[in-house]
Enzyme design. Structure first.
Site, mmCIF file in Angstrom:
data_model
loop_
_atom_site.group_PDB
_atom_site.id
_atom_site.type_symbol
_atom_site.label_atom_id
_atom_site.label_comp_id
_atom_site.label_asym_id
_atom_site.label_seq_id
_atom_site.Cartn_x
_atom_site.Cartn_y
_atom_site.Cartn_z
ATOM 1 N N ASP A 117 40.903 72.519 28.885
ATOM 2 C CA ASP A 117 39.829 73.119 28.085
ATOM 3 C C ASP A 117 39.755 74.630 28.333
ATOM 4 O O ASP A 117 38.710 75.157 28.705
ATOM 5 C CB ASP A 117 38.500 72.434 28.401
ATOM 6 C CG ASP A 117 37.489 72.605 27.268
ATOM 7 O OD1 ASP A 117 37.893 73.054 26.166
ATOM 8 O OD2 ASP A 117 36.301 72.297 27.489
ATOM 9 N N GLY A 158 28.217 69.929 29.868
ATOM 10 C CA GLY A 158 26.897 69.714 30.452
ATOM 11 C C GLY A 158 26.121 71.001 30.564
ATOM 12 O O GLY A 158 26.444 72.024 29.957
ATOM 13 N N THR A 159 25.076 70.923 31.340
ATOM 14 C CA THR A 159 24.191 72.057 31.534
ATOM 15 C C THR A 159 24.435 72.640 32.921
ATOM 16 O O THR A 159 24.608 71.896 33.883
ATOM 17 C CB THR A 159 22.734 71.576 31.432
ATOM 18 O OG1 THR A 159 22.601 70.832 30.242
ATOM 19 C CG2 THR A 159 21.780 72.749 31.410
ATOM 20 N N GLY A 180 23.615 78.136 31.481
ATOM 21 C CA GLY A 180 24.577 77.838 30.439
ATOM 22 C C GLY A 180 24.498 76.393 30.011
ATOM 23 O O GLY A 180 24.158 75.521 30.802
ATOM 24 N N THR A 181 24.766 76.183 28.735
ATOM 25 C CA THR A 181 24.886 74.810 28.255
ATOM 26 C C THR A 181 26.155 74.732 27.441
ATOM 27 O O THR A 181 26.734 75.754 27.081
ATOM 28 C CB THR A 181 23.708 74.400 27.371
ATOM 29 O OG1 THR A 181 23.352 75.495 26.555
ATOM 30 C CG2 THR A 181 22.537 73.924 28.184
#
Ligand SMILES: *[C@@H]1O[C@H](CO)[C@@H](O)[C@H](O)[C@H]1NC(C)=O
Ligand SMILES: *[C@@H]1O[C@H](CO)[C@@H](O)[C@H](O)[C@H]1NC(C)=O
Ligand SMILES: *[C@@H]1O[C@H](CO)[C@@H](O)[C@H](O)[C@H]1NC(C)=O
Ligand SMILES: *[C@@H]1O[C@H](CO)[C@@H](O)[C@H](O)[C@H]1NC(C)=O
Ligand SMILES: *[C@@H]1O[C@H](CO)[C@@H](O)[C@H](O)[C@H]1NC(C)=O
Ligand SMILES: *[C@@H]1O[C@H](CO)[C@@H](O)[C@H](O)[C@H]1NC(C)=O
Ligand SMILES: *[C@@H]1O[C@H](CO)[C@@H](O)[C@H](O)[C@H]1NC(C)=O
Length: 699
Positions: free
Chosen positions: A501, A384-385, A379-380
Site C-alpha cells: 500500500d 483505521g484511525t 489521521g483516518t
C-alpha cells in the site's frame, strides 16, 4: 562374657525395681455406704502384678507395661484393680458419689496408621472383669444385648480410635466419650488439649506415643473434669477437655462396691495394642488428686511398630487427591480473578497472544491516548484511525496508535506473528512499529510518532493552506528515501516484505524531511481474512498494478508499480487518478511521447527544479509503471537511477494497458473528459474512488 551379661541384666532389673516404686494403700472396708479412701500409684506394674486383675488378652509384660490387648484380631482384654473401691457416701438419709481422681499414661500402637482399633476405656464397673463383653465397637465393656441397659451400672471414659460404626451413632474416630451404661456417649469430644494460650491442639490417640489422661470427680460439686494430652508436655494443660457439672447419672450407676480399671478390644481389620504405662488413683470424701505420673519414672514405652503403609495407600491417596482438587480449585479461582481483572481492563488474552514481546497492554494505550480521545486523532483512512499518544511526559515517548477494526478477527492470529517480525524491522526510512495490542475486535498498532505529517499533506493540503510548496530537493530526497525503505523491505531484510500500500499518506515526513514508510505489510491482514475461494485485492486505487486486478497477487513488482505512481505524483504534484478519467502515468507517458516531458513537473515549482533530475525521475516513474511486472526495475535499480549511478533505460514496447484504455488516456489529457467508462480497474465493481485503501473482492 556370659556371666557379665547376666550381671548387667540383674543390675538392670534391680534398678527397674527401684524406679518402679509402686505404693499402694489398700482400701479399707469399714461400714456400708460409708466412703473410705483408696489410693494407689503404679509406675509400671512389675512387682504388683497381683494387684491387677487381668482377663482376656490382658497381661503385664516383664518390662512392667500393662498390655490390655495386643494386635490380635477381635480380642478383648480387661485389667481392674483387684480390690473394690467404695464411692458411695452416705450423707444422713441421702447418698452421693464421693470424689475420685485418676491419672494414667497409655500408648496405642495400631497395626498400621490407618488400621488401628477399636480403642479402650477407663471403667467403673460393679465387677472386676467383663465376661460377657464383646470385641470391636463394644470395647470389651458391653455387648449387643446389654448395651444401654440400666442394670449395667457401668461408667466408662472411652478412648475411641475408630470412625462411626453401624449401630453406634454419631461417632468420629479419635475421640473421647463419657459413657453411662452404654457405648453411645453422652458427651463426646475430639482429642485436643488447650495450650498455654488457650489454643486447641489436636493429636492422635493411636500415635504410638505416650499419652496422659486425667479424670477428676469432685463429689460435693458433682463436677467431672477430664483432660488428655501428650505425655511429653512439661505440665498438664490448665483447661480440661471436658468439664461437666452435675453428672447425675453417676449416682445411679455407682454401687456399693465398684471396681476401677481398663477394658479394650480389637476388631477384624482394625486392631491396636493398648498399653498402660502407669496408673494412679485416689478417692475419698474430699478430692485429693491422683499422684502425678512423671514419664521419666515410668517404664519405657513400647516400641512403635505400626506399619506406615496402610496410611500411605488409603488416607494418603485421599489426602493427595483432596490436595490436588484444592490446588486445581485454587488455580481456577486465581485464573478467574485474573480473567475478571483483565475483563475490567478489557484485556483478555488468548493463548496465542501470550509471549509476544511486542504486545502492549491496552490499559497503557488507553491512558496514553486519553481514552482514545477524538482530540488525539491525527489521521483516518488507510485501515483505521490513528491517535497520538504519550507514554510519559517526555516528548521522545510520543507514539502513534493505529486502531484497526478488521472485518473479522480470523486472520489476526497469523497476522500477529507477522507483526512480531515486522516489529524487528529497523530502517531510517521506515516507521518503527513498536508493538501491538488486541482489544475486543480492535487491533492496535503502536508506531513511533512522526511529527511532520504525511507526504500527502505536504504535497496537497499544506500548499493549499499556506502556499508552502515542497521544494524540488525535498521531493527528490523524499523519493530516494522511500525507494531506500522499499529496497530494505524487498531485499535487505531477512525476509521479503511486500508493502502492498505505497502511497503518499503512508509516507510520513520527519523533522529532517526524511520520509518514513508506514503501514508496511498491513494490507496483508485483509488478504488473510478472506476465504480461500475468494481473491481479494488490497491496495489503493491509482497505485494498484494492473496484474493485481487479474491474479490478486501482490509482489515486489506491484510495490514498484505503486512507487512509480508515487514518484510521478511527487514530481508532478498531481493525484494519480481523478474520477476515473485521468491517469497520471498515462498522461506523463503521453507528454513523453510528444517529446517534452517537463511540463509534467509541478507547475507550482516554477523554475525551481533541476531539469535533468526531473527527467530522470519522471522516466523512472514511467518505467516502474510498466504493465508487465517483469519489465519494471527492482528497487535497487530504481535507487541507482535516481542517484545517477546508472542511466535510465528506454521504455520497451507494450508499456500501456490496452488500446481502449490508451484512447481514454489520450482523452484524459485535459482532465475534464466525461468518458468515465474505462479504467485500468474496470473489471472490478469499484464504485468509490478515494485516496483510502480499498479492498476489492471477486471470485
Ligand atoms: C453392709 O451391707 C451388706 C448388705 O448390703 C450387709 O450384709 C452387711 O452386713 C453390711 N455391713 C455393715 C457393717 O453394715
Ligand atoms: C506393690 O509393690 C510394693 C513394692 O514395690 C509393695 O510394697 C506393695 O505391697 C505391692 N502391693 C501389692 C498390692 O502387691
Ligand atoms: C433426712 O431427710 C429428711 C426429710 O427429707 C430431712 O428432714 C432430714 O434433715 C434428713 N436428715 C439428714 C441428716 O440430712
Ligand atoms: C436389662 O438387663 C436385665 C438383666 O440382665 C434384663 O432382665 C432386662 O431385660 C434388660 N433390659 C433390657 C431393656 O434389655
Ligand atoms: C474442673 O475444671 C474447671 C475449669 O477448669 C475448674 O474451675 C474446676 O476447679 C475443676 N474441678 C475439678 C474437680 O478439677
Ligand atoms: C473434708 O473436708 C471438710 C472441709 O474441708 C473437712 O471438714 C472434713 O474433715 C474432710 N473430711 C475428710 C475425710 O478428710
Ligand atoms: C520428672 O522427673 C524428672 C527427673 O526425675 C524431673 O527433672 C522433672 O522435673 C519431673 N517432672 C515433673 C513434672 O515432675
Amino acid at each position: 562374657m556370659g556371666t557379665g551379661r547376666a550381671m548387667v541384666l540383674l543390675l538392670l532389673l534391680f534398678m527397674l525395681f527401684l524406679v518402679l516404686d509402686v505404693s499402694v494403700v489398700g482400701a479399707q472396708k469399714t461400714t456400708n455406704t460409708t466412703t473410705t479412701t483408696t489410693e494407689f500409684t503404679f509406675r509400671g506394674f512389675t512387682g504388683n502384678e497381683s494387684s491387677i486383675r487381668l482377663a482376656g488378652a490382658a497381661m503385664i509384660k516383664p518390662d512392667g507395661l500393662l498390655r490390655i490387648t495386643d494386635r490380635t484380631q477381635t480380642v478383648t482384654g480387661t485389667a481392674f484393680y483387684n480390690k473394690p473401691v467404695r464411692l458411695l457416701e452416705n450423707n444422713g438419709n441421702s447418698t452421693r458419689v464421693a470424689s475420685f481422681s485418676t491419672s494414667f499414661v497409655f500408648v496405642i500402637i495400631p497395626t498400621s496408621s490407618s488400621n488401628g482399633g477399636f480403642g479402650f476405656t477407663f471403667t467403673l464397673s460393679p465387677t472386676p472383669d467383663r465376661p460377657e463383653a464383646d470385641a470391636a465397637q463394644y470395647l470389651g465393656l458391653l455387648n449387643e444385648d446389654n448395651d444401654g441397659n440400666l442394670t449395667n451400672h457401668v461408667f466408662a471414659v472411652e478412648f475411641d480410635t475408630v470412625q462411626g460404626f453401624g449401630d453406634v451413632s454419631d461417632r468420629s474416630g479419635n475421640h473421647i466419650g463419657l459413657n453411662f451404661n452404654s457405648l453411645t456417649s453422652d458427651v463426646q469430644e475430639p482429642v485436643v488439649y488447650y495450650d498455654e494460650s488457650g489454643r486447641k491442639e489436636d493429636f492422635l490417640l493411636q500415635s504410638g506415643d505416650p499419652i496422659q489422661a486425667l479424670l477428676d470427680y469432685d463429689g460435693p460439686t458433682q463436677t467431672l473434669n477430664f483432660t488428655v494430652y501428650p505425655a511429653r508436655l512439661k505440665s498438664r494443660p490448665v483447661r480440661p477437655l471436658i468439664s461437666q457439672q452435675h453428672v447425675p447419672k453417676l449416682v445411679e450407676i455407682v454401687q456399693e462396691e465398684m471396681y476401677v480399671g481398663f477394658t479394650a478390644a480389637t476388631g477384624i481389620d482394625q486392631s491396636s495394642a493398648h498399653y498402660v504405662m502407669g496408673w494412679s488413683f485416689s478417692s475419698g470424701v474430699n478430692l485429693s488428686l491422683a499422684k502425678p505420673l512423671n514419664l521419666s519414672e515410668l517404664p519405657p514405652p513400647p516400641p512403635n511398630t505400626a506399619k506406615k503403609t496402610g496410611y500411605d495407600s488409603g488416607v494418603l491417596a485421599l489426602i493427595v487427591a483432596l490436595s490436588g482438587v484444592t490446588l486445581i480449585l485454587l488455580a481456577l479461582l486465581f485464573f478467574f480473578l485474573m480473567y475478571k481483572k483483565r475483563l475490567q481492563q478489557g484485556d483478555i488474552l488468548e493463548d496465542w497472544e501470550i509471549n509476544h514481546p511486542h504486545r502492549r497492554r491496552y490499559k497503557d494505550l488507553y491512558a496514553a491516548t486519553d481514552g482514545f480521545n477524538k482530540n488525539r486523532i491525527i489521521g483516518t483512512g488507510g485501515f483505521g484511525t490513528v491517535f497520538r499518544g504519550s507514554l510519559s511526559s517526555s516528548p521522545s515517548d510520543q507514539i502513534a496508535v493505529k486502531k484497526i477494526t478488521p472485518n473479522s478477527m480470523q486472520g489476526v492470529r497469523e497476522f500477529v506473528a507477522e507483526i512480531e517480525s515486522l516489529g524487528r524491522l529497523r530502517h531510517k526510512n521506515l516507521v518503527n512499529l513498536q508493538g501491538w495490542c488486541k482489544h475486543k475486535n480492535d487491533l492496535l498498532l503502536i508506531y513511533d510518532y512522526i511529527p511532520n505529517g504525511s507526504l500527502d499533506s505536504l504535497l496537497y493540503s499544506r500548499p493549499r493552506q499556506s502556499g508552502a510548496v515542497l521544494s524540488w530537493n525535498a521531493r527528490l530526497q523524499i523519493a530516494k528515501g522511500i525507494a531506500s525503505g522499499l529496497l530494505y523491505l524487498h531485499e535487505e531484510w531477512e525476509k521479503i516484505v511486500i508493502h502492498r500500500d505505497v502511497k503518499p499518506s503512508n509516507v510520513l515526513i520527519d523533522d529532517d524531511m526524511n520520509p518514513r514508510l508506514g503501514d508496511f505489510g498491513l494490507a496483508r491482514l485483509y488478504e488473510r481474512e478472506t476465504l480461500s475461494h475468494t481473491t481479494v485485492v488490497v491496495g489503493t486505487i491509482g497505485y494498484m498494478a494492473p496484474e493485481l486486478t487479474r491474479n490478486g497477487k501482490s509482489s515486489t513488482a506491484s510495490d514498484v508499480f505503486a512507487f512509480g505512481v508515487l514518484l510521478l505524483e511527487i514530481v508532478s504534484g498531481r493525484r494519480p487518478t481523478d474520477s476515473g478519467t485521468f491517469f497520471l502515468a498515462d498522461w506523463v507517458m503521453e507528454l513523453r511521447e510528444t517529446g517534452d516531458i517537463l511540463p509534467a513537473v509541478d507547475p507550482r515549482l516554477g523554475s525551481g527544479y533541476e531539469a535533468g533530475e526531473a527527467k530522470v525521475a519522471l522516466s523512472v516513474g514511467l518505467l516502474c509503471c510498466h504493465q508487465r511486472p517483469a519489465s519494471r526495475p527492482s528497487m535497487r535499480r530504481v535507487l541507482k537511477y535516481l542517484n545517477g549511478e546508472e542511466d535510465v533505460p528506454e521504455i520497451g514496447d507494450h508499456w500501456g494497458y490496452s488500446d481502449s484504455s490508451k484512447r481514454s488516456k489520450v482523452e484524459g489529457y485535459n482532465v475534464s473528459s466525461d468518458k468515465a467508462n474505462s479504467s485500468s480497474v474496470a473489471s472490478f465493481s469499484v464504485t468509490r474512488v478515494s485516496s483510502s485503501s480499498v479492498i476489492m473482492s471477486g471470485r
